[in-house]
Design a protein around this motif. Structure first.
Motif, PDB file in Angstrom:
ATOM      1  N   UNK A 137       5.790   6.650   2.513  1.00 41.22           N
ATOM      2  CA  UNK A 137       4.975   4.823   2.494  1.00 41.22           C
ATOM      3  C   UNK A 137       5.585   3.802   1.905  1.00 41.22           C
ATOM      4  N   UNK A 138       6.228   4.103   1.375  1.00 43.76           N
ATOM      5  CA  UNK A 138       7.197   3.511   0.193  1.00 43.76           C
ATOM      6  C   UNK A 138       8.380   2.379   1.149  1.00 43.76           C
ATOM      7  N   UNK A 139       9.009   3.842   2.230  1.00 44.71           N
ATOM      8  CA  UNK A 139       9.938   3.368   3.658  1.00 44.71           C
ATOM      9  C   UNK A 139       9.019   2.238   3.874  1.00 44.71           C
ATOM     10  N   UNK A 140       7.984   2.685   4.667  1.00 48.66           N
ATOM     11  CA  UNK A 140       7.131   2.505   5.704  1.00 48.66           C
ATOM     12  C   UNK A 140       6.634   0.574   4.842  1.00 48.66           C
ATOM     13  N   UNK A 141       6.815   0.541   4.162  1.00 46.91           N
ATOM     14  CA  UNK A 141       6.520  -0.790   3.936  1.00 46.91           C
ATOM     15  C   UNK A 141       7.025  -1.868   3.020  1.00 46.91           C
ATOM     16  N   UNK A 142       8.302  -1.071   2.491  1.00 48.68           N
ATOM     17  CA  UNK A 142      10.208  -2.081   2.324  1.00 48.68           C
ATOM     18  C   UNK A 142      10.126  -2.349   3.965  1.00 48.68           C
TER      19      UNK A 142
END
Length: 741
Positions: free
Chosen positions: A567-572
């Motif tokens: 999720x952190x990667x997708x948000x970035x």
């Protein structure tokens, strides 16, 4: 006409020419001007290309590089067809009483007195005043005059680059009003500036133009052969593999660059070619070569109209028609051979050894500086032209514009996707949008690969930022201070993803005028450009997001494990996408790089201010709350906060830790435990040193992050990116009309 042309071999319909363009004129070493009254019998580039293909199929070699290896007898029959069998000058572009003026605002309005009726005249500057003339197929017409005489304005008027409601007068082709949509298909416009991608070679530049302009029905092999033929026609064989170059990269010469600019606009063999000062900035030899190329283009069945500042004696020998302008008025129009007679009858005969053009321009300049100006010369020209028109008898073949275009296509001219099977209607664009997207994407990727320093700098900026954050916020604990440090990390990380997207500003600004030139005459759709640029940006954004997420997530010690990292990667990634789209949209609005950077930095600072980090949503004044919801940083910031603090079993403040952010935090633990016992007695709740006081949900409530789920924050961020791409498209649609008002 079409029946005869169908029987006549393509190679038999070419006029003799000189050796400058061996493909077209392989046996002559000098160009002889055709008599003014003789119909030109010439071949289009497509016809010659068909002949090359036929020769290859028959295993015959047509040597294009050297005329010495060509057989003279094989070309002697090219002009053997009787002229009477071929339609004379099927295309005639006529313009009558073209008038164009602009409003000039007064810097200082009058302080006193009543405004007179002359105020409106003083506020209006006439750039064109009743200009009339005509240009014919197979001929070159040049517009001459001093700076500010209206040369470029007249070219813009004829090329449909002035709004219809601002231009008065009529423009017809073969007696029929030339509609804007049709003119875009059958004409091309070469700007004064050479607008080319600097890191592409000459051959690649022409090949990409061929893929845009030529229809999908034409095979890749034939497109390549057409480009090679055009390279020979333009005299660019020695520079074919050389990059165009710019201030920082050495490339082709100025004359070669100008011929490339002409080549990309004649690849589809237009019927009408407009050029704005094609010899500007070139030495005499390069200028002569450019005009020589234009002469060949005209003789292949096109109308060539150009503005030119001061042609040399050799260039004057190549021109067929001239129009001299003085402050928006016509002072001479006609064949160069009439110049001596005209000025002689005006009582200013041209001396025998004097350059005719220089004499005319000097005389016009001298008259402009006189009290009466060029009024007498303008009036005399009107009388002289009336006599010439009364005496002239033009042959009218009676064919309509549709028939003329049909005959032109049947001869092999490839007019922007029009085919010989359906000549009654002409495609607005040569290719479907998905082909355009592929070509635009391929060109952008190739141009970017030739500039690896730009890609490296962006990757370096993201990696350096990630490393700094990873080392600054290493392994954060679950204490109250750890919570504050997490909030600071997320705010800085999310805003950084937007700031690093600012490098996209120069990308479109560098391509702006190339884009305007290509879309002005339907090389491709604006929507194709937006979609292609959006798609090809995604792989680089994925790579950048993966680098940043991998560098920071595990080093900082963020929660969530594999799912949390995803999720952190997708948000970035969504932040990069939204930021890139936002900056791309702004680059379509502003036209200056420094102004663009200033606007982007300021707006992104406002987004961060209203994101909820510095002041929570509940405490933002009502009159500013709307900006909070418009902030691009708000949604990814709230999404990663929920991703970090959503675990209800995780505690961030226990027992005595409630005193850490107060002056009581400096007291010994024993005293803090006594305080907890006293508080327990008052509250009626047993609060020990290990009692969980604040969970992640409590932190989210304190930050005002309760309205939108983390996945909705992600989708909203992605939607912002699409929204700005749509705005970018409408910006291009409105802002790239490229017409004067």
């Amino acid at each position: 006409m079409s029946g005869f042309l169908g029987k006549l071999s393509p190679t038999k319909r070419v006029v003799a020419g000189n050796n400058d363009l061996p493909l077209f004129y392989p046996n002559q070493t000098s160009m002889e001007r055709c008599p003014r009254d003789t119909p030109r019998v010439s071949a289009t580039l497509a016809e010659l290309l068909m002949n090359v293909e036929d020769a290859r199929n028959d295993h015959r070699v047509l040597e294009m590089a050297s005329p010495l290896t060509s057989s003279a007898s094989s070309f002697n029959s090219w002009t053997s067809a009787p002229a009477s069998s071929i339609t004379s000058s099927p295309f005639v572009l006529s313009f009558t009483d073209l008038t164009y003026s602009v409003k000039i605002k007064k810097k200082f309005p009058p302080f006193c007195g009543n405004s007179s009726s002359n105020d409106s005249a003083l506020n209006t500057k006439i750039l064109l005043n009743g200009i009339s003339g005509e240009a014919r197929e197979g001929e070159m017409m040049a517009v001459l005059g001093a700076s500010g005489s209206g040369k470029s304005t007249l070219i813009d008027a004829l090329a449909n680059r002035i709004a219809k409601d601002s231009l008065r007068g009529s423009i017809t082709l073969n007696g029929e009003v030339l509609e804007s949509s049709l003119q875009k298909v059958i004409s091309a416009y070469v700007m004064q500036d050479d607008l080319l991608f600097p890191m592409l070679t000459v051959e690649e530049t022409l090949m990409f133009s061929a893929e845009f302009r030529l229809p999908r029905s034409l095979s890749k092999k034939k497109k390549k052969a057409r480009v090679q033929a055009l390279i020979d026609q333009l005299g660019l064989r020695s520079a074919a593999r050389t990059v165009i170059g710019d201030e920082g990269h050495r490339g082709v010469s100025g004359g070669e660059r100008r011929r490339v600019s002409i080549g990309i606009d004649i690849i589809h063999d237009p019927i009408i070619l407009f050029l704005d000062e094609p010899t500007s900035g070139l030495d005499s030899t390069s200028a002569y070569m450019v005009i020589k190329v234009l002469q060949r283009i005209a003789q292949s069945g096109s109308i060539v109209i150009m503005s030119i500042h001061q042609p040399s004696y050799r260039i004057m020998g190549l021109l067929d028609r001239l129009i001299f302008l003085s402050r928006g008025n016509t002072v001479f129009s006609g064949s160069p051979t009439y110049l001596p007679q005209f000025f002689s009858e005006f009582d200013h005969p041209i001396p025998e050894n004097e350059n005719k053009t220089e004499f005319a321009l000097d005389l016009i300049r001298e008259l402009e500086n006189s009290p009466e100006g060029t009024k007498k010369l303008v009036e005399y020209h009107k009388e002289w032209r009336a006599k010439q028109q009364a005496a002239a008898r033009y042959y009218n073949n009676g064919i309509t514009l549709k028939e003329a275009i049909t005959a032109s296509i049947s001869r092999g001219k490839l007019v922007s996707g029009a085919t010989t099977n359906s000549t009654s209607s002409f495609k607005t664009y040569a290719n479907p949008f998905w082909i355009e997207m592929i070509v635009i994407g391929k060109r952008s990727i190739l141009n970017s690969m030739r500039q690896p320093e730009l890609i490296g700098m962006r990757i370096g900026a993201v990696m350096v930022t990630g490393i700094i954050l990873a080392t600054m916020f290493t392994k954060l604990d679950n204490s109250p201070k750890g919570v504050q440090e997490r909030l600071g990390f997320f705010a800085f990380a999310m805003s950084t993803t937007f700031y690093t997207c600012a490098e996209a500003i120069p990308v479109f600004l560098q391509e702006r005028y190339i884009f305007m030139r290509e879309t002005a005459y339907n090389a491709y759709r604006r929507s194709s450009y937006v979609l292609s640029q959006s798609i090809i940006s995604i792989p680089s954004l994925i790579f950048l997001a993966a680098c940043f997420a991998a560098t920071t997530f595990f080093a900082v010690g963020l929660a969530g494990g594999a799912s949390g990292f995803l999720f952190f990667f997708l948000t970035i990634l969504a932040s990069f996408w939204a930021g890139s789209s936002f900056v791309t949209f702004l680059s379509g609005v502003v036209s200056n790089v420094m102004l663009g950077f200033t606007v982007v930095v300021a707006i992104l600072a406002y987004f961060l201010l209203f994101s909820g980090f510095f002041i929570s949503r509940d405490r933002i004044p009502l009159y500013w709350i709307w900006f909070h919801y418009l902030s691009l940083v708000k949604y990814p910031y709230e999404g990663v906060l929920q991703n970090e603090f959503q675990d209800t079993t995780k505690c961030f403040v226990r027992g005595i830790q409630i005193f850490d952010n107060s002056p009581l935090g400096q007291f010994p633990n024993a005293m803090k435990l006594n305080l907890l016992k006293s508080m327990s007695g008052v509250l009626g709740i047993n609060v020990t040193a290990e009692t969980c006081v604040t969970t992640g949900i409590d932190i989210l409530k304190q930050q005002g992050v309760t309205e939108i789920s983390k996945w909705n924050c992600l989708w909203i961020t992605v939607a912002w990116g699409f929204f700005f791409r749509v705005l970018f498209y409408f910006t291009l649609l409105i802002g790239s009309k490229n017409k004067r008002r």
